[in-house]
Design a protein around this motif. Structure first.
Motif, PDB file in Angstrom:
ATOM      1  N   LEU A  51       0.855  -1.286  -0.102  1.00  0.00           N
ATOM      2  CA  LEU A  51       0.101  -0.078  -0.163  1.00  0.00           C
ATOM      3  C   LEU A  51       1.011   1.316  -0.162  1.00  0.00           C
ATOM      4  CD1 LEU A  51      -2.742  -0.889   2.496  1.00  0.00           C
ATOM      5  CD2 LEU A  51      -3.076  -0.428   0.368  1.00  0.00           C
ATOM      6  N   SER A  52       1.909   1.242   0.718  1.00  0.00           N
ATOM      7  CA  SER A  52       2.805   2.531   0.920  1.00  0.00           C
ATOM      8  C   SER A  52       3.439   2.751  -0.274  1.00  0.00           C
ATOM      9  CB  SER A  52       3.676   2.213   2.124  1.00  0.00           C
ATOM     10  OG  SER A  52       2.934   2.125   3.420  1.00  0.00           O
ATOM     11  N   SER A  53       3.940   1.823  -0.757  1.00  0.00           N
ATOM     12  CA  SER A  53       4.318   1.941  -2.360  1.00  0.00           C
ATOM     13  C   SER A  53       3.630   2.210  -3.453  1.00  0.00           C
ATOM     14  CB  SER A  53       5.157   0.435  -2.770  1.00  0.00           C
ATOM     15  OG  SER A  53       6.097   0.056  -1.723  1.00  0.00           O
TER      16      SER A  53
ATOM     17  N   GLU B 151      -2.461   7.707   3.839  1.00  0.00           N
ATOM     18  CA  GLU B 151      -1.917   7.959   5.084  1.00  0.00           C
ATOM     19  C   GLU B 151      -2.291   6.238   5.793  1.00  0.00           C
ATOM     20  OE1 GLU B 151      -1.425  11.352   8.015  1.00  0.00           O
ATOM     21  OE2 GLU B 151      -3.627  11.757   7.284  1.00  0.00           O
ATOM     22  N   VAL B 152      -1.167   5.618   6.101  1.00  0.00           N
ATOM     23  CA  VAL B 152      -1.341   4.190   6.473  1.00  0.00           C
ATOM     24  C   VAL B 152      -0.970   4.033   7.999  1.00  0.00           C
ATOM     25  CG1 VAL B 152      -0.811   1.939   6.081  1.00  0.00           C
ATOM     26  CG2 VAL B 152      -0.840   3.592   4.020  1.00  0.00           C
ATOM     27  N   ALA B 153      -1.783   3.226   8.517  1.00  0.00           N
ATOM     28  CA  ALA B 153      -1.306   2.742   9.970  1.00  0.00           C
ATOM     29  C   ALA B 153      -1.287   1.317  10.249  1.00  0.00           C
ATOM     30  CB  ALA B 153      -2.357   3.265  10.970  1.00  0.00           C
ATOM     31  N   LEU B 154      -0.034   1.093  10.911  1.00  0.00           N
ATOM     32  CA  LEU B 154       0.065  -0.467  11.219  1.00  0.00           C
ATOM     33  C   LEU B 154      -0.342  -0.646  12.543  1.00  0.00           C
ATOM     34  CD1 LEU B 154       0.838  -3.551  10.653  1.00  0.00           C
ATOM     35  CD2 LEU B 154       3.374  -2.808  11.196  1.00  0.00           C
TER      36      LEU B 154
ATOM     37  N   SER C 190      10.294   0.546  13.801  1.00  0.00           N
ATOM     38  CA  SER C 190      10.886   1.700  13.201  1.00  0.00           C
ATOM     39  C   SER C 190      11.424   1.622  12.109  1.00  0.00           C
ATOM     40  CB  SER C 190      11.858   2.429  14.448  1.00  0.00           C
ATOM     41  OG  SER C 190      12.775   1.424  14.504  1.00  0.00           O
ATOM     42  N   VAL C 191      11.934   0.542  11.905  1.00  0.00           N
ATOM     43  CA  VAL C 191      12.417   0.359  10.352  1.00  0.00           C
ATOM     44  C   VAL C 191      11.729   0.632   9.173  1.00  0.00           C
ATOM     45  CG1 VAL C 191      13.354  -1.383   8.758  1.00  0.00           C
ATOM     46  CG2 VAL C 191      14.183  -1.246  10.960  1.00  0.00           C
ATOM     47  N   LEU C 192      10.139   0.018   9.546  1.00  0.00           N
ATOM     48  CA  LEU C 192       9.249   0.242   8.442  1.00  0.00           C
ATOM     49  C   LEU C 192       8.885   1.912   8.419  1.00  0.00           C
ATOM     50  CD1 LEU C 192       6.376  -2.239   8.751  1.00  0.00           C
ATOM     51  CD2 LEU C 192       7.831  -1.931   6.841  1.00  0.00           C
ATOM     52  N   GLU C 193       9.068   2.409   9.398  1.00  0.00           N
ATOM     53  CA  GLU C 193       8.498   3.828   9.604  1.00  0.00           C
ATOM     54  C   GLU C 193       9.550   4.814   8.642  1.00  0.00           C
ATOM     55  OE1 GLU C 193       5.768   5.227  13.263  1.00  0.00           O
ATOM     56  OE2 GLU C 193       7.728   4.127  13.888  1.00  0.00           O
ATOM     57  N   GLU C 194      10.763   4.313   8.928  1.00  0.00           N
ATOM     58  CA  GLU C 194      11.799   4.978   8.333  1.00  0.00           C
ATOM     59  C   GLU C 194      11.785   4.687   6.898  1.00  0.00           C
ATOM     60  OE1 GLU C 194      15.324   3.514  10.250  1.00  0.00           O
ATOM     61  OE2 GLU C 194      14.877   4.359  12.278  1.00  0.00           O
ATOM     62  N   LYS C 195      11.272   3.693   6.220  1.00  0.00           N
ATOM     63  CA  LYS C 195      11.137   3.265   5.271  1.00  0.00           C
ATOM     64  C   LYS C 195      10.024   4.019   4.184  1.00  0.00           C
ATOM     65  CE  LYS C 195      10.914  -0.728   1.851  1.00  0.00           C
ATOM     66  NZ  LYS C 195      11.002  -2.212   2.080  1.00  0.00           N
ATOM     67  N   PHE C 196       8.707   4.061   5.083  1.00  0.00           N
ATOM     68  CA  PHE C 196       7.698   4.863   4.533  1.00  0.00           C
ATOM     69  C   PHE C 196       7.363   6.157   5.200  1.00  0.00           C
ATOM     70  CE2 PHE C 196       7.512   0.363   3.406  1.00  0.00           C
ATOM     71  CZ  PHE C 196       7.821   0.375   2.133  1.00  0.00           C
TER      72      PHE C 196
ATOM     73  N   ASN D  59       4.900   7.971   4.876  1.00  0.00           N
ATOM     74  CA  ASN D  59       3.380   8.058   5.132  1.00  0.00           C
ATOM     75  C   ASN D  59       2.883   6.977   6.214  1.00  0.00           C
ATOM     76  OD1 ASN D  59       4.024   5.935   3.351  1.00  0.00           O
ATOM     77  ND2 ASN D  59       2.057   5.800   2.391  1.00  0.00           N
ATOM     78  N   LEU D  60       3.681   6.195   6.813  1.00  0.00           N
ATOM     79  CA  LEU D  60       3.387   4.990   7.569  1.00  0.00           C
ATOM     80  C   LEU D  60       3.426   5.495   9.209  1.00  0.00           C
ATOM     81  CD1 LEU D  60       2.368   2.039   8.398  1.00  0.00           C
ATOM     82  CD2 LEU D  60       4.830   1.754   8.250  1.00  0.00           C
ATOM     83  N   THR D  61       2.496   5.152   9.754  1.00  0.00           N
ATOM     84  CA  THR D  61       2.593   5.479  11.477  1.00  0.00           C
ATOM     85  C   THR D  61       2.288   3.870  12.011  1.00  0.00           C
ATOM     86  OG1 THR D  61       1.290   7.655  11.182  1.00  0.00           O
ATOM     87  CG2 THR D  61       1.203   6.367  13.398  1.00  0.00           C
ATOM     88  N   VAL D  62       3.191   3.521  12.673  1.00  0.00           N
ATOM     89  CA  VAL D  62       3.304   2.319  13.670  1.00  0.00           C
ATOM     90  C   VAL D  62       2.443   2.546  14.931  1.00  0.00           C
ATOM     91  CG1 VAL D  62       4.387   0.267  14.378  1.00  0.00           C
ATOM     92  CG2 VAL D  62       4.821   1.336  12.276  1.00  0.00           C
ATOM     93  N   ILE D  63       1.399   1.823  15.121  1.00  0.00           N
ATOM     94  CA  ILE D  63       0.764   2.275  16.647  1.00  0.00           C
ATOM     95  C   ILE D  63       0.796   0.765  17.575  1.00  0.00           C
ATOM     96  CG2 ILE D  63      -1.457   2.534  17.800  1.00  0.00           C
ATOM     97  CD1 ILE D  63      -2.436   3.763  15.060  1.00  0.00           C
ATOM     98  N   GLN D  64       1.814   0.982  18.518  1.00  0.00           N
ATOM     99  CA  GLN D  64       2.284  -0.436  19.352  1.00  0.00           C
ATOM    100  C   GLN D  64       0.996  -0.670  20.134  1.00  0.00           C
ATOM    101  OE1 GLN D  64       6.200  -0.945  20.598  1.00  0.00           O
ATOM    102  NE2 GLN D  64       5.356  -2.389  22.249  1.00  0.00           N
TER     103      GLN D  64
END
Length: 497
Positions: free
Chosen positions: A27-29, A35-38, A69-75, A77-82
């Motif tokens: 999706l992010s690509s 705006e994408v959230a994981l 955080s690796v994913l957030e650095e790559k994209f 538009n991505l927000t990771v919610i733990q």
């Protein structure tokens, strides 16, 4: 009591396993402006690395645990919610997390995976292998163990009984042969000598399957002896960490307290009758144990074949069930017979704007004659990737067709140090008696089985370095009439090459 929505995202994906992470990446690509959230219960996510397309449908890859955080650095538009998910409200298009936050979504993909089907939830001497923490707990307990009982006949059980050293292993399987999920009795017979042979030195890694769903299931037994000198746990009540990666045992020493022997005893066609403590055993007057063994072990397991074994602990490796629990209450999801979320050919559930991928879902479209769903790492990646494509296509109002990966079932794994390739209806699934088998076996070297139906190749099992996977894949995909076009012995000639 309408909760306040913290933020609304165009896409929300639940689950940091392979399906969820692959969906996020797709999706992010594809729509970098979205705006994408994981939402993931674990600080670690599962990432596909060293991906290799072996043939048209066969693929190999490694799975690595990495910080989210690796994913957030790559994209960007991505927000990771733990956090774990507490509840889903499909009518209001919102997700509530365990820490009380509420997030809105335009489209949601549930990739929450599966949770172990433990023999019992209460007994501290029963251990399920699911995530990083449980694997480390296994290593810790095993270091002081002299005997364990492994219950199950899927991928985890197959790997475990082969990898454990310095400890007696009682292996209880529900079927007439080991590895029934993956191969037939002939292939099982080919692999069995590996249980008594010394393990060779490590070589290049080959991927294994993910968990498969199976039921714990009176018969015979065999004994083989060979003498030879980051965290992924969830926070919610129904959450567990993402499933272990392929070759999960590579990073841990699976060695027991005994220094000399490697011993595996297989109990066939049996299920667990009862699990009890030494005190309960003494009170129950069991007649199947020698008197000197009564009370000598922390836990005892009684099987339906009438045998009772004492051991240090029991490993429950009887598969997983789809982890749908946090999403069902208050919603109207259609569930399949295996309790998975029903999805159509676009990975959509019965609830509007809600998709699902991986172990949590069940593919309920009309399958290709050569494909079946098995809850494997490869299928988690394929479903996550395809779900991401479908979500993007629907937002962009673009047409999308079912991906080619669902045309032919194909999987590469590794059992007992042999490369294993499964193609099509490799066990004659759904063919009834309308098929024939051709088998070539060289003891200790390779096992090749071809499934023919109506003169056409529809499946194959390849064990060892056969180099036949691409040839057989093409024969299956092309559905060439091997009898009419090349004579009745065409397939046999292929095997004899």
């Amino acid at each position: 009591m309408a909760a306040v929505v913290e933020k609304t995202f165009q896409f929300v994906i639940v689950g940091g396993g392979i399906a969820g992470v692959t969906c996020v990446e797709q999706l992010s690509s594809q729509i970098p402006s979205a705006e994408v959230a994981l939402i993931t219960a674990s600080p670690q996510i599962k990432a596909v690395t060293n991906y290799k397309q072996v043939s048209q449908t066969l693929e190999e890859f490694d799975v690595e645990e990495r910080p989210s955080s690796v994913l957030e650095e790559k994209f960007s538009n991505l927000t990771v919610i733990q956090s774990a998910v507490k509840s889903l409200h499909t009518q209001s298009h919102s997700v509530e997390t365990a820490d009380g936050q509420v997030f809105g979504y335009e489209k949601l993909c549930i990739c929450s995976g599966g949770r172990p089907k433990l023999l019992t939830q209460e007994n501290p001497h029963v251990l399920g292998i699911r995530d990083t923490d449980s694997a480390q707990e296994l290593q810790k307990r095993l270091s002081n163990a002299k005997r364990i009982v492994v219950v199950g006949n899927g991928g985890i059980a197959l790997e475990l009984v082969y990898e454990v050293e310095g400890c007696e292993v009682i292996w209880a399987v529900k079927d007439k042969a080991i590895g029934n999920t993956f191969f037939d009795a002939g292939a099982a017979q080919f692999l069995i000598p590996s249980l008594e042979a010394e393990k060779p030195e490590r070589d290049a890694l080959v991927k294994r399957s993910r968990y498969t769903t199976e039921e714990p299931a009176v018969g015979t037994s065999h004994t083989f002896t060979a003498d030879r000198n980051p965290r992924g746990l969830g926070v919610g009540p129904t959450e567990s960490g993402s499933a272990l990666g392929p070759d999960w045992h590579e990073g841990i020493a699976l060695r027991g307290a005994e220094q000399v022997s490697r011993r595996v005893s297989v109990e066939y066609q049996c299920e667990v009758e009862k699990i009890f403590t030494s005190e309960e055993l003494l009170n129950s007057q069991q007649q199947t144990l020698e008197p000197e063994n009564a009370g000598a072990w922390p836990v005892y397991i009684q099987l339906t074949n009438g045998k009772t074994f004492g051991c240090d602990f029991v490993v429950s490796a009887t598969g997983v069930v789809p982890n749908t629990e946090p999403f069902l209450h208050g919603n109207k999801f259609a569930l399949a017979d295996d309790a998975g979320l029903r999805v159509d050919e676009h990975m959509m559930t019965s609830e509007p704007d809600v998709y699902a991928a991986g172990d949590v879902c069940t593919a309920c479209w009309e399958h290709s004659a050569l494909w079946q769903q098995m809850r494997l790492w490869t299928q988690a990646r394929q479903m996550g990737w395809y779900a991401g494509r479908c979500m993007a296509a629907h937002v962009l109002s673009e047409p999308i067709e079912l991906d080619f990966c669902f045309e032919l079932f194909s999987h590469i794994t590794k059992f007992f140090n042999y490369k294993v390739v499964l193609l099509g209806k490799f066990n004659g699934q759904g063919l009834g008696s309308n098929h024939e088998l051709l088998v070539r076996c060289t003891k200790g070297h390779e096992y090749v089985k071809v499934v023919l139906s109506g003169g056409r190749m529809v499946g194959a099992v390849l064990i060892g370095e056969t180099d036949l996977e691409e040839t057989f894949e093409n024969l299956i995909l092309n559905q060439m009439d091997l009898t009419r076009t090349h004579g009745s012995s065409s397939a046999q000639k292929t095997l004899q090459q």
